[in-house]
Design a protein around this motif. Structure first.
Motif, mmCIF file in Angstrom:
data_model
loop_
_atom_site.group_PDB
_atom_site.id
_atom_site.type_symbol
_atom_site.label_atom_id
_atom_site.label_comp_id
_atom_site.label_asym_id
_atom_site.label_seq_id
_atom_site.Cartn_x
_atom_site.Cartn_y
_atom_site.Cartn_z
ATOM 1 N N PHE A 76 0.838 -1.199 0.000
ATOM 2 C CA PHE A 76 0.000 0.000 0.000
ATOM 3 C C PHE A 76 0.875 1.252 0.000
ATOM 4 O O PHE A 76 1.480 1.592 1.013
ATOM 5 C CB PHE A 76 -0.924 0.018 1.221
ATOM 6 C CG PHE A 76 -1.904 -1.117 1.254
ATOM 7 C CD1 PHE A 76 -3.050 -1.099 0.469
ATOM 8 C CD2 PHE A 76 -1.678 -2.216 2.060
ATOM 9 C CE1 PHE A 76 -3.946 -2.146 0.495
ATOM 10 C CE2 PHE A 76 -2.571 -3.267 2.100
ATOM 11 C CZ PHE A 76 -3.709 -3.234 1.310
ATOM 12 N N TRP A 77 0.947 1.887 -1.161
ATOM 13 C CA TRP A 77 1.669 3.156 -1.298
ATOM 14 C C TRP A 77 3.113 3.050 -0.786
ATOM 15 O O TRP A 77 3.628 3.915 -0.100
ATOM 16 C CB TRP A 77 0.918 4.265 -0.578
ATOM 17 C CG TRP A 77 1.244 5.643 -1.067
ATOM 18 C CD1 TRP A 77 2.048 6.555 -0.451
ATOM 19 C CD2 TRP A 77 0.793 6.271 -2.279
ATOM 20 N NE1 TRP A 77 2.118 7.716 -1.192
ATOM 21 C CE2 TRP A 77 1.349 7.570 -2.328
ATOM 22 C CE3 TRP A 77 -0.033 5.863 -3.330
ATOM 23 C CZ2 TRP A 77 1.115 8.458 -3.371
ATOM 24 C CZ3 TRP A 77 -0.273 6.751 -4.370
ATOM 25 C CH2 TRP A 77 0.299 8.026 -4.382
ATOM 26 N N LEU A 181 -1.835 2.224 -9.087
ATOM 27 C CA LEU A 181 -1.565 3.438 -8.319
ATOM 28 C C LEU A 181 -1.200 3.111 -6.870
ATOM 29 O O LEU A 181 -0.266 3.689 -6.302
ATOM 30 C CB LEU A 181 -2.801 4.342 -8.356
ATOM 31 C CG LEU A 181 -2.636 5.777 -7.878
ATOM 32 C CD1 LEU A 181 -1.829 6.578 -8.880
ATOM 33 C CD2 LEU A 181 -4.004 6.424 -7.667
ATOM 34 N N ILE A 182 -1.920 2.175 -6.286
ATOM 35 C CA ILE A 182 -1.726 1.848 -4.871
ATOM 36 C C ILE A 182 -0.463 1.021 -4.643
ATOM 37 O O ILE A 182 0.268 1.231 -3.669
ATOM 38 C CB ILE A 182 -2.953 1.087 -4.329
ATOM 39 C CG1 ILE A 182 -4.192 1.997 -4.363
ATOM 40 C CG2 ILE A 182 -2.708 0.577 -2.908
ATOM 41 C CD1 ILE A 182 -5.497 1.263 -4.117
ATOM 42 N N THR A 187 6.993 0.329 -7.722
ATOM 43 C CA THR A 187 8.169 -0.371 -8.244
ATOM 44 C C THR A 187 9.219 0.648 -8.663
ATOM 45 O O THR A 187 10.423 0.419 -8.525
ATOM 46 C CB THR A 187 7.775 -1.234 -9.463
ATOM 47 O OG1 THR A 187 6.833 -2.224 -9.049
ATOM 48 C CG2 THR A 187 8.990 -1.924 -10.075
ATOM 49 N N PHE A 188 8.748 1.781 -9.174
ATOM 50 C CA PHE A 188 9.638 2.814 -9.690
ATOM 51 C C PHE A 188 10.057 3.771 -8.572
ATOM 52 O O PHE A 188 9.275 4.067 -7.667
ATOM 53 C CB PHE A 188 8.939 3.600 -10.803
ATOM 54 C CG PHE A 188 8.357 2.732 -11.881
ATOM 55 C CD1 PHE A 188 9.177 2.118 -12.810
ATOM 56 C CD2 PHE A 188 6.990 2.509 -11.949
ATOM 57 C CE1 PHE A 188 8.649 1.311 -13.803
ATOM 58 C CE2 PHE A 188 6.446 1.703 -12.936
ATOM 59 C CZ PHE A 188 7.281 1.098 -13.865
ATOM 60 N N LYS A 189 11.269 4.240 -8.664
ATOM 61 C CA LYS A 189 11.780 5.198 -7.691
ATOM 62 C C LYS A 189 11.293 6.597 -8.082
ATOM 63 O O LYS A 189 11.762 7.184 -9.053
ATOM 64 C CB LYS A 189 13.307 5.159 -7.652
ATOM 65 C CG LYS A 189 13.885 3.787 -7.308
ATOM 66 C CD LYS A 189 13.489 3.346 -5.904
ATOM 67 C CE LYS A 189 14.120 2.004 -5.556
ATOM 68 N NZ LYS A 189 13.692 1.520 -4.215
ATOM 69 N N ILE A 198 0.472 12.166 -9.695
ATOM 70 C CA ILE A 198 -0.132 11.098 -10.501
ATOM 71 C C ILE A 198 -1.484 10.697 -9.916
ATOM 72 O O ILE A 198 -2.462 10.496 -10.646
ATOM 73 C CB ILE A 198 0.812 9.882 -10.580
ATOM 74 C CG1 ILE A 198 2.064 10.242 -11.382
ATOM 75 C CG2 ILE A 198 0.100 8.683 -11.214
ATOM 76 C CD1 ILE A 198 3.138 9.168 -11.375
ATOM 77 N N ALA A 199 -1.555 10.608 -8.587
ATOM 78 C CA ALA A 199 -2.806 10.227 -7.926
ATOM 79 C C ALA A 199 -3.894 11.275 -8.163
ATOM 80 O O ALA A 199 -5.052 10.937 -8.443
ATOM 81 C CB ALA A 199 -2.567 10.041 -6.430
#
Length: 243
Positions: A76-77, A181-182, A187-189, A198-199
């Protein structure tokens, strides 16, 4: 062959080895067999088993991937990386058997038809089967390749829903995108402000889309897929906590 690969290979390699080619040859052979079967009898397993079983098999596979990748990106996030160690070890050890069953089951469930939904579905299946052929290959655990395999469910689900003529394609588009999104996005820095941007952009696009189609009262439907995914993931985690 999974069992044999585990016994034969102790380390990952950057080259294709004997069993990798055997997996690939097997996939090609059975794809040809399924193509012939469709043209003779057409019906796959769809005429004998409920549709929910095919959907559920792939859904379970994607949920297990969320758990397998949790130590790297959280659940989660970016949080939730410290899951039960026994669960992660068990899933890592046996996920190949589960995924192979899921892919084989849904592969034989559908006929090799040429509708847009079937074509995108079989393309998705083929790249997932390619992943299975990469067992103990370095690319098998490439995080960017894995996330591509995960998010390919989005165009597949959207195209199938759209060509079925119902109004559920936004639910699949934004439902699976919420999972990205969650969880998967992390995975990306990325710096926190970028994630928040983005959210916010996602929320605006969702509201705009449902407003445009006059379906704001159905906005809640985008929660169905995330709620289902994380509920099942939670049950799996609890099972390893208490059993």
């Amino acid at each position: 062959m999974i069992w044999l690969a585990k016994r034969r290979y102790e380390h990952f390699s950057s080259r294709m080895r004997g069993l990798n080619w055997c997996f690939l040859a097997g996939h090609i052979l059975f794809f040809i067999a399924h193509y012939i079967q469709t043209h003779i009898w057409y019906d796959g397993l769809a005429s004998d088993v409920p549709e929910v079983t095919a959907l559920g098999s792939v859904a379970l596979m994607l949920i297990v991937v969320l758990l397998l990748e949790a130590p790297r990106r959280g659940l989660f996030w970016g949080h939730g990386k410290r899951l039960p160690k026994r669960m992660w070890i068990t899933l890592k050890k046996y996920h190949g058997y589960l995924f192979t069953w899921a892919l084989t089951y849904t592969f034989w469930y559908h006929p090799t038809a040429s509708s847009p939904g079937h074509l995108i579905g079989f393309f998705y299946l083929l790249i997932l089967l390619w992943q299975s052929a990469l067992i103990f290959h370095e690319f098998h655990r490439n995080r960017y390749w894995i996330i591509l395999l995960e998010i390919m469910v989005i165009p597949h689900a959207v195209i199938v829903a759209y060509y079925q003529g119902n109004q559920l394609w936004p639910m699949f588009l934004f439902g699976f995108s919420m999972v990205f999104l969650i969880t998967q996005m992390h995975t990306f820095k990325m710096i926190p402000i970028l994630k928040i941007s983005i959210a916010i952009s996602f929320a605006l696009v969702v509201i705009g889309t449902y407003s445009y189609f006059g379906r704001l009262e159905q906005l809640h439907e985008i929660m169905r897929i995330p709620l289902l995914d994380y509920s099942i993931a939670g049950l799996i985690i609890l099972a390893f906590f208490f059993f």
